[in-house]
Design an enzyme around this catalytic site. Structure first.
Site, mmCIF file in Angstrom:
data_model
loop_
_atom_site.group_PDB
_atom_site.id
_atom_site.type_symbol
_atom_site.label_atom_id
_atom_site.label_comp_id
_atom_site.label_asym_id
_atom_site.label_seq_id
_atom_site.Cartn_x
_atom_site.Cartn_y
_atom_site.Cartn_z
ATOM 1 N N GLN A 16 -34.224 5.036 49.373
ATOM 2 C CA GLN A 16 -33.446 4.963 50.611
ATOM 3 C C GLN A 16 -31.955 5.124 50.308
ATOM 4 O O GLN A 16 -31.451 4.614 49.315
ATOM 5 C CB GLN A 16 -33.719 3.631 51.328
ATOM 6 C CG GLN A 16 -33.361 2.388 50.518
ATOM 7 C CD GLN A 16 -33.711 1.079 51.232
ATOM 8 O OE1 GLN A 16 -34.208 1.064 52.341
ATOM 9 N NE2 GLN A 16 -33.422 -0.048 50.573
ATOM 10 N N HIS A 43 -37.298 2.132 47.459
ATOM 11 C CA HIS A 43 -38.002 1.369 48.485
ATOM 12 C C HIS A 43 -39.373 0.970 47.950
ATOM 13 O O HIS A 43 -39.785 -0.168 48.057
ATOM 14 C CB HIS A 43 -38.108 2.194 49.779
ATOM 15 C CG HIS A 43 -38.839 1.515 50.903
ATOM 16 N ND1 HIS A 43 -38.756 1.930 52.209
ATOM 17 C CD2 HIS A 43 -39.685 0.461 50.926
ATOM 18 C CE1 HIS A 43 -39.502 1.147 52.988
ATOM 19 N NE2 HIS A 43 -40.078 0.265 52.236
ATOM 20 N N PHE A 122 -38.374 -8.582 48.214
ATOM 21 C CA PHE A 122 -38.665 -7.167 48.510
ATOM 22 C C PHE A 122 -39.637 -6.619 47.458
ATOM 23 O O PHE A 122 -40.650 -6.010 47.788
ATOM 24 C CB PHE A 122 -37.339 -6.410 48.521
ATOM 25 C CG PHE A 122 -37.384 -4.972 48.986
ATOM 26 C CD1 PHE A 122 -38.384 -4.482 49.818
ATOM 27 C CD2 PHE A 122 -36.358 -4.090 48.601
ATOM 28 C CE1 PHE A 122 -38.385 -3.153 50.247
ATOM 29 C CE2 PHE A 122 -36.353 -2.764 49.025
ATOM 30 C CZ PHE A 122 -37.369 -2.293 49.836
ATOM 31 N N GLU A 126 -43.485 -5.259 48.093
ATOM 32 C CA GLU A 126 -43.916 -3.911 47.709
ATOM 33 C C GLU A 126 -45.055 -3.976 46.696
ATOM 34 O O GLU A 126 -45.977 -3.158 46.722
ATOM 35 C CB GLU A 126 -42.727 -3.113 47.163
ATOM 36 C CG GLU A 126 -41.696 -2.767 48.235
ATOM 37 C CD GLU A 126 -42.218 -1.808 49.299
ATOM 38 O OE1 GLU A 126 -42.922 -0.847 48.948
ATOM 39 O OE2 GLU A 126 -41.939 -2.032 50.497
ATOM 40 N N LYS A 129 -48.285 -5.022 48.694
ATOM 41 C CA LYS A 129 -48.782 -3.998 49.609
ATOM 42 C C LYS A 129 -49.219 -2.733 48.877
ATOM 43 O O LYS A 129 -50.264 -2.169 49.181
ATOM 44 C CB LYS A 129 -47.703 -3.664 50.649
ATOM 45 C CG LYS A 129 -48.140 -2.617 51.681
ATOM 46 C CD LYS A 129 -47.186 -2.530 52.868
ATOM 47 C CE LYS A 129 -47.660 -1.531 53.905
ATOM 48 N NZ LYS A 129 -46.759 -1.472 55.074
ATOM 49 N N HIS A 130 -48.406 -2.254 47.949
ATOM 50 C CA HIS A 130 -48.666 -0.951 47.318
ATOM 51 C C HIS A 130 -49.030 -1.070 45.836
ATOM 52 O O HIS A 130 -49.908 -0.372 45.349
ATOM 53 C CB HIS A 130 -47.437 -0.046 47.459
ATOM 54 C CG HIS A 130 -47.032 0.210 48.877
ATOM 55 N ND1 HIS A 130 -47.717 1.069 49.704
ATOM 56 C CD2 HIS A 130 -46.013 -0.277 49.632
ATOM 57 C CE1 HIS A 130 -47.135 1.113 50.902
ATOM 58 N NE2 HIS A 130 -46.102 0.297 50.886
HETATM 59 P P1 5GP Z 1 -42.932 3.394 58.826
HETATM 60 O O1 5GP Z 1 -43.899 3.231 59.938
HETATM 61 O O2 5GP Z 1 -41.679 2.598 58.975
HETATM 62 O O3 5GP Z 1 -42.719 4.811 58.387
HETATM 63 O O4 5GP Z 1 -43.647 2.727 57.569
HETATM 64 C C1 5GP Z 1 -43.933 1.369 57.507
HETATM 65 C C2 5GP Z 1 -44.610 1.071 56.191
HETATM 66 O O5 5GP Z 1 -45.899 1.705 56.111
HETATM 67 C C3 5GP Z 1 -43.870 1.598 54.966
HETATM 68 O O6 5GP Z 1 -42.873 0.741 54.542
HETATM 69 C C4 5GP Z 1 -44.975 1.679 53.969
HETATM 70 O O7 5GP Z 1 -45.274 0.414 53.432
HETATM 71 C C5 5GP Z 1 -46.126 2.156 54.798
HETATM 72 N N1 5GP Z 1 -46.168 3.634 54.828
HETATM 73 C C6 5GP Z 1 -45.625 4.468 55.767
HETATM 74 N N2 5GP Z 1 -45.885 5.754 55.476
HETATM 75 C C7 5GP Z 1 -46.599 5.732 54.320
HETATM 76 C C8 5GP Z 1 -47.186 6.758 53.525
HETATM 77 O O8 5GP Z 1 -47.101 7.950 53.811
HETATM 78 N N3 5GP Z 1 -47.845 6.349 52.426
HETATM 79 C C9 5GP Z 1 -47.979 5.044 52.078
HETATM 80 N N4 5GP Z 1 -48.644 4.746 50.954
HETATM 81 N N5 5GP Z 1 -47.443 4.055 52.812
HETATM 82 C C10 5GP Z 1 -46.776 4.396 53.916
HETATM 83 P P1 5GP Z 2 -42.573 -1.388 54.423
HETATM 84 O O1 5GP Z 2 -41.708 -0.640 55.366
HETATM 85 O O2 5GP Z 2 -42.484 -1.115 52.950
HETATM 86 O O3 5GP Z 2 -43.921 -1.845 54.875
HETATM 87 O O4 5GP Z 2 -41.821 -2.719 54.617
HETATM 88 C C1 5GP Z 2 -40.648 -3.033 53.990
HETATM 89 C C2 5GP Z 2 -40.532 -4.506 54.140
HETATM 90 O O5 5GP Z 2 -39.614 -4.953 53.191
HETATM 91 C C3 5GP Z 2 -40.031 -4.904 55.510
HETATM 92 O O6 5GP Z 2 -40.676 -6.098 55.892
HETATM 93 C C4 5GP Z 2 -38.574 -5.131 55.279
HETATM 94 O O7 5GP Z 2 -38.061 -6.139 56.100
HETATM 95 C C5 5GP Z 2 -38.546 -5.562 53.833
HETATM 96 N N1 5GP Z 2 -37.325 -5.113 53.164
HETATM 97 C C6 5GP Z 2 -36.528 -5.911 52.438
HETATM 98 N N2 5GP Z 2 -35.487 -5.219 51.982
HETATM 99 C C7 5GP Z 2 -35.624 -3.948 52.413
HETATM 100 C C8 5GP Z 2 -34.830 -2.779 52.253
HETATM 101 O O8 5GP Z 2 -33.777 -2.753 51.620
HETATM 102 N N3 5GP Z 2 -35.294 -1.652 52.848
HETATM 103 C C9 5GP Z 2 -36.455 -1.643 53.566
HETATM 104 N N4 5GP Z 2 -36.844 -0.493 54.111
HETATM 105 N N5 5GP Z 2 -37.227 -2.731 53.741
HETATM 106 C C10 5GP Z 2 -36.802 -3.876 53.170
#
Ligand code: 5GP
Ligand code: 5GP
Length: 236
Positions: A16, A43, A122, A126, A129-130
């Site tokens: 990011q 991220h 954070f 991550e 989840k991943h």
């Molecule tokens: P957003 O809906 O904000 O794009 O994504 C929310 C969260 O869903 C991301 O932080 C990530 O954890 C997961 N995510 C979104 N798009 C992808 C993707 O293409 N691949 C994977 N592995 N996770 C994703």
């Molecule tokens: P994802 O979008 O990977 O599912 O979720 C990211 C999670 O990590 C969210 O709950 C968000 O609040 C937290 N987070 C903490 N720090 C950061 C940051 O610097 N960037 C983003 N995108 N998410 C963060």
């Protein structure tokens, strides 16, 4: 590789741009370790399927029902999912396992969320989840992400193409994509968001990585990106 190994096709290394995370209407907060450098921050390193029939449905479920319901929805079966997630909820990130990486993680994987100034939260999120789906141990997961980021310095690659942070300049989206393709040797996916004035800006770069986490590959999937023909790279 054990029999419980997750079957996925490639990783996204998602980075990011801090200026674009911070200048939205939502704003941001700096971590306990202090204001990060004006550099892309990690991220996550996300296992992904190359074929995904449920992508629209999964996205819709998340948008309409929120993250928890989307996670439930995504558990219905591999064909309906775009990626594996939460593969082992009992596997919690240990500060001890990654103790030698913390200084580098603070620099390269800082939190900008206002939920907590603790980047460790954070990283833990991550990981759960991943990371638990990556077939990597905790230390390896974070070390590989850091190595990949260092090997392909996006901030330097963009600067080399004249794409430098500015609050007035806009850059063509294709010039950003071309610079990254030239600089890394592989095509990436780009995601934008909007600043407080509603202008499109480069938010995240998705580099694609082979499932052995050894080298970059051309991204097998394109994605909805919210980008426009010209984008900003705001100062941080
Ligand atoms: P957003 O809906 O904000 O794009 O994504 C929310 C969260 O869903 C991301 O932080 C990530 O954890 C997961 N995510 C979104 N798009 C992808 C993707 O293409 N691949 C994977 N592995 N996770 C994703
Ligand atoms: P994802 O979008 O990977 O599912 O979720 C990211 C999670 O990590 C969210 O709950 C968000 O609040 C937290 N987070 C903490 N720090 C950061 C940051 O610097 N960037 C983003 N995108 N998410 C963060």
């Amino acid at each position: 590789v054990s029999s419980t190994a997750e079957k996925f096709d490639f990783f996204y290394l998602v980075q990011q741009w801090p200026g674009s995370f911070c200048d939205t209407r939502q704003g941001c907060c700096f971590p306990d370790a202090g204001k990060p450098a004006a550099d892309f921050g990690i991220h996550g390193l996300w296992p992904n399927y190359a074929k995904c029939r449920g992508s629209q449905l999964q996205g819709l479920a998340r948008a309409v029902l929120g993250e928890d319901a989307a996670a439930l929805f995504s558990a219905v079966g591999r064909r309906g999912r775009c990626w594996p997630e939460y593969c082992d909820d009992g596997n919690t990130l240990s500060p001890w396992e990654i103790r030698d990486l913390v200084a580098s993680l603070d620099r390269n994987w800082p939190t900008l969320s206002c939920k907590s100034g603790r980047s460790f939260e954070f990283w833990s999120y991550e990981w759960k989840k991943h990371g638990t789906c990556s077939n990597l141990e905790q230390h390896e997961y974070f070390a590989r992400a850091l190595e990949l980021k260092a090997a392909h310095n996006l901030t330097a690659i963009l600067a080399g193409a004249g794409i430098v942070p500015s609050n007035t300049e806009t850059y063509s989206l294709s010039s950003v994509g071309d610079a990254i393709a030239q600089g890394t040797g592989f095509t990436a996916n780009l995601e934008c968001n909007r600043d407080a004035d509603g202008e499109a800006q480069l938010f995240q770069v998705y580099l694609c990585v082979d499932r052995e986490v050894k080298q970059l590959i051309d991204c097998p999937l394109s994605m909805r990106s919210k980008c426009t023909d010209r984008v900003k790279l705001p100062v941080f």
